[in-house]
Design a protein around this motif. Sequence first.
Motif, PDB file in Angstrom:
ATOM      1  N   PRO A 182      10.134  -0.337 -12.527  1.00 58.35           N
ATOM      2  CA  PRO A 182      10.463   0.899 -11.923  1.00 58.35           C
ATOM      3  C   PRO A 182      10.385   1.877 -13.055  1.00 58.35           C
ATOM      4  O   PRO A 182      10.381   2.009 -14.061  1.00 58.35           O
ATOM      5  N   LYS A 183       9.577   3.119 -12.768  1.00 63.26           N
ATOM      6  CA  LYS A 183       9.585   3.996 -13.651  1.00 63.26           C
ATOM      7  C   LYS A 183       9.451   5.603 -12.924  1.00 63.26           C
ATOM      8  O   LYS A 183       9.431   5.517 -11.768  1.00 63.26           O
ATOM      9  N   PRO A 184       9.370   6.663 -13.732  1.00 64.22           N
ATOM     10  CA  PRO A 184       9.582   7.943 -12.791  1.00 64.22           C
ATOM     11  C   PRO A 184       8.143   7.972 -12.020  1.00 64.22           C
ATOM     12  O   PRO A 184       7.135   7.675 -12.227  1.00 64.22           O
ATOM     13  N   THR A 185       8.420   8.552 -10.718  1.00 61.64           N
ATOM     14  CA  THR A 185       7.349   8.412  -9.987  1.00 61.64           C
ATOM     15  C   THR A 185       6.469   9.495  -9.951  1.00 61.64           C
ATOM     16  O   THR A 185       6.756  10.501 -10.376  1.00 61.64           O
ATOM     17  N   GLN A 186       4.972   9.310  -9.806  1.00 67.63           N
ATOM     18  CA  GLN A 186       4.114  10.287  -9.696  1.00 67.63           C
ATOM     19  C   GLN A 186       4.704  11.416  -8.959  1.00 67.63           C
ATOM     20  O   GLN A 186       4.899  11.492  -7.778  1.00 67.63           O
ATOM     21  N   ALA A 187       4.634  12.589  -9.817  1.00 67.92           N
ATOM     22  CA  ALA A 187       4.875  14.130  -9.017  1.00 67.92           C
ATOM     23  C   ALA A 187       3.592  14.602  -8.041  1.00 67.92           C
ATOM     24  O   ALA A 187       2.582  14.178  -8.576  1.00 67.92           O
ATOM     25  N   SER A 273       3.430   0.341  12.317  1.00 69.63           N
ATOM     26  CA  SER A 273       2.954  -0.147  10.785  1.00 69.63           C
ATOM     27  C   SER A 273       2.737   1.204  10.098  1.00 69.63           C
ATOM     28  O   SER A 273       2.674   2.294  10.519  1.00 69.63           O
ATOM     29  N   PHE A 274       2.882   1.297   8.703  1.00 69.28           N
ATOM     30  CA  PHE A 274       2.505   2.255   7.845  1.00 69.28           C
ATOM     31  C   PHE A 274       2.188   1.962   6.283  1.00 69.28           C
ATOM     32  O   PHE A 274       2.314   0.716   6.095  1.00 69.28           O
ATOM     33  N   GLN A 275       1.322   2.868   5.762  1.00 67.23           N
ATOM     34  CA  GLN A 275       1.128   2.748   4.286  1.00 67.23           C
ATOM     35  C   GLN A 275       1.596   4.105   3.683  1.00 67.23           C
ATOM     36  O   GLN A 275       1.540   5.093   4.250  1.00 67.23           O
ATOM     37  N   ILE A 276       1.857   3.883   2.663  1.00 67.05           N
ATOM     38  CA  ILE A 276       2.265   5.014   1.415  1.00 67.05           C
ATOM     39  C   ILE A 276       1.410   4.888   0.343  1.00 67.05           C
ATOM     40  O   ILE A 276       1.222   4.132  -0.363  1.00 67.05           O
ATOM     41  N   TYR A 277       0.876   6.262  -0.095  1.00 65.64           N
ATOM     42  CA  TYR A 277      -0.051   6.643  -0.968  1.00 65.64           C
ATOM     43  C   TYR A 277       0.421   7.465  -2.077  1.00 65.64           C
ATOM     44  O   TYR A 277       1.050   8.565  -1.628  1.00 65.64           O
ATOM     45  N   THR A 278       0.216   7.289  -3.274  1.00 63.46           N
ATOM     46  CA  THR A 278       0.792   8.244  -4.362  1.00 63.46           C
ATOM     47  C   THR A 278      -0.289   9.222  -4.206  1.00 63.46           C
ATOM     48  O   THR A 278      -1.373   9.515  -3.576  1.00 63.46           O
ATOM     49  N   PRO A 279       0.071  10.611  -5.428  1.00 60.39           N
ATOM     50  CA  PRO A 279      -0.721  11.692  -5.056  1.00 60.39           C
ATOM     51  C   PRO A 279      -2.012  11.504  -5.808  1.00 60.39           C
ATOM     52  O   PRO A 279      -3.135  12.015  -5.704  1.00 60.39           O
ATOM     53  N   ALA A 280      -2.077  10.169  -6.501  1.00 63.43           N
ATOM     54  CA  ALA A 280      -3.640   9.862  -7.158  1.00 63.43           C
ATOM     55  C   ALA A 280      -4.287   8.740  -6.077  1.00 63.43           C
ATOM     56  O   ALA A 280      -5.761   8.338  -6.519  1.00 63.43           O
ATOM     57  N   GLY A 281      -3.855   8.739  -5.027  1.00 65.70           N
ATOM     58  CA  GLY A 281      -4.393   7.880  -3.948  1.00 65.70           C
ATOM     59  C   GLY A 281      -4.183   6.294  -4.061  1.00 65.70           C
ATOM     60  O   GLY A 281      -4.968   5.555  -3.417  1.00 65.70           O
ATOM     61  N   ASN A 282      -3.101   5.923  -5.022  1.00 64.39           N
ATOM     62  CA  ASN A 282      -2.803   4.683  -5.071  1.00 64.39           C
ATOM     63  C   ASN A 282      -2.035   4.051  -3.867  1.00 64.39           C
ATOM     64  O   ASN A 282      -0.778   4.834  -3.526  1.00 64.39           O
ATOM     65  N   LEU A 283      -2.396   2.955  -3.088  1.00 69.19           N
ATOM     66  CA  LEU A 283      -1.408   2.038  -2.187  1.00 69.19           C
ATOM     67  C   LEU A 283      -0.209   1.637  -2.782  1.00 69.19           C
ATOM     68  O   LEU A 283      -0.570   0.650  -3.534  1.00 69.19           O
ATOM     69  N   VAL A 284       0.785   2.021  -2.596  1.00 67.40           N
ATOM     70  CA  VAL A 284       2.178   1.298  -3.153  1.00 67.40           C
ATOM     71  C   VAL A 284       2.946   0.763  -2.126  1.00 67.40           C
ATOM     72  O   VAL A 284       3.813   0.180  -2.781  1.00 67.40           O
ATOM     73  N   ALA A 285       2.807   1.022  -1.008  1.00 70.98           N
ATOM     74  CA  ALA A 285       3.487   0.282   0.181  1.00 70.98           C
ATOM     75  C   ALA A 285       2.486  -0.048   1.310  1.00 70.98           C
ATOM     76  O   ALA A 285       2.190   1.009   1.857  1.00 70.98           O
ATOM     77  N   ASP A 286       2.277  -1.289   1.716  1.00 69.29           N
ATOM     78  CA  ASP A 286       1.833  -1.647   3.133  1.00 69.29           C
ATOM     79  C   ASP A 286       2.693  -2.256   3.861  1.00 69.29           C
ATOM     80  O   ASP A 286       2.730  -3.315   3.860  1.00 69.29           O
ATOM     81  N   VAL A 287       3.296  -1.680   5.038  1.00 72.74           N
ATOM     82  CA  VAL A 287       4.352  -2.391   5.862  1.00 72.74           C
ATOM     83  C   VAL A 287       3.559  -2.770   7.212  1.00 72.74           C
ATOM     84  O   VAL A 287       3.292  -1.794   8.051  1.00 72.74           O
ATOM     85  N   PRO A 288       3.566  -4.001   7.548  1.00 69.16           N
ATOM     86  CA  PRO A 288       2.639  -4.408   8.805  1.00 69.16           C
ATOM     87  C   PRO A 288       3.539  -4.156   9.977  1.00 69.16           C
ATOM     88  O   PRO A 288       5.030  -3.975   9.810  1.00 69.16           O
ATOM     89  N   ALA A 289       2.934  -4.231  11.270  1.00 66.83           N
ATOM     90  CA  ALA A 289       3.768  -4.324  12.380  1.00 66.83           C
ATOM     91  C   ALA A 289       4.789  -5.615  12.345  1.00 66.83           C
ATOM     92  O   ALA A 289       4.334  -6.710  11.732  1.00 66.83           O
ATOM     93  N   GLY A 290       5.872  -5.583  12.916  1.00 72.01           N
ATOM     94  CA  GLY A 290       6.904  -6.731  12.990  1.00 72.01           C
ATOM     95  C   GLY A 290       7.633  -6.580  11.700  1.00 72.01           C
ATOM     96  O   GLY A 290       8.495  -7.496  11.703  1.00 72.01           O
ATOM     97  N   THR A 291       7.674  -5.744  10.909  1.00 71.71           N
ATOM     98  CA  THR A 291       8.493  -5.637   9.653  1.00 71.71           C
ATOM     99  C   THR A 291      10.063  -4.898  10.008  1.00 71.71           C
ATOM    100  O   THR A 291      10.033  -3.847  10.798  1.00 71.71           O
ATOM    101  N   ASP A 292      11.131  -5.903   9.910  1.00 78.19           N
ATOM    102  CA  ASP A 292      12.510  -5.501  10.320  1.00 78.19           C
ATOM    103  C   ASP A 292      12.823  -4.356   9.307  1.00 78.19           C
ATOM    104  O   ASP A 292      12.253  -3.967   8.418  1.00 78.19           O
ATOM    105  N   ALA A 293      13.828  -3.370   9.952  1.00 75.43           N
ATOM    106  CA  ALA A 293      14.560  -2.146   9.242  1.00 75.43           C
ATOM    107  C   ALA A 293      14.965  -2.747   7.877  1.00 75.43           C
ATOM    108  O   ALA A 293      15.503  -3.892   7.729  1.00 75.43           O
TER     109      ALA A 293
END
Length: 303
Positions: A182-187, A273-293
């Motif tokens: 872990p490191k400081p996240t992209q602003a 399902s959902f995906q999270i991208y950083t400001p640089a466009g990098n995919l850092v989380a790809d959560v598929p359907a069926g994922t529990d809380a």
Amino acid sequence: MVGILFAACEDSDKVIDQIVEAETRGSILRTIEITENTIDYDVPTSTLLSGGFGATVEVQDQENGELLQSLDVYLGYSDNTSDKGSSTIGDTEILVQSYSLSDGTIGPTGLPRFTYTATADEMQSALGLTGEEIFGGDAFTIRFEIVRTDGAVYSAADNSGTLTGSYFNSPFEYTSVLVCGPKPTQAGEWTVEMQDAFGDGWQPTNADGGGPGIIITLSDGTVYEIGLCSDYDDFGFGCTPGASEGTATFDVPPGQTAAATIDFQGDFWDEMSFQIYTPAGNLVADVPAGTDAGLIEIDYCAD
């Protein structure tokens, strides 16, 4: 009849003798302890920060380890991320250590034990890998090989499920994985892309209309609630219009570390399902359907 019985016993004894004479026994390299098997990798500088490999193993054979001529240690590299850093050594292994029986210590059960350790820098230097050839998710491979006084050689290729199981615990081969810490996240502006397989949004089921959604919590206490609006209504939890899919954004100031949690209040996780991208466009989380809380794992190597 007595003569027949004697003849049968004699024939049977001969078969047993042949089996016994043909029987061969190998050697076991039992894992006693793994003291280290991860390496901290820094993405911006392409360097190994700390970590390495350490293990204590025990040799066993029919002569209580006395058949050991040498215990050799080979080092290799597994390039699991060729799209982000391609090593040139391929399947090449190098001999980095060779123990004789006298180099070991006798353990509690009377069998010889050996401890091998290597730092991350030592392993990288031994293989001659540059920063451009390594990346988080790759791994150094450490393979032990037993050479016996009778000329027999045993290693990972000679193993069976019985030897690698919990009793013998003798895989002969280990890995030390490069991990991005872990490191400081992209602003800047982060992006969340959301989908609903059924096409009716992420409906909450509780009375106050909260969730389901994604809760993004920053280190300064800032909280973002993000979700995909239902076809039936906007339930007011910061949802983005779009029953089948939608895109939302949230801002991260400089110096923050983002901790994201999934907080679905409904019972339709198999549709979301959902995906999270950083400001640089990098995919850092790809959560598929069926994922529990629960907590979302951020891929710091991609950040």
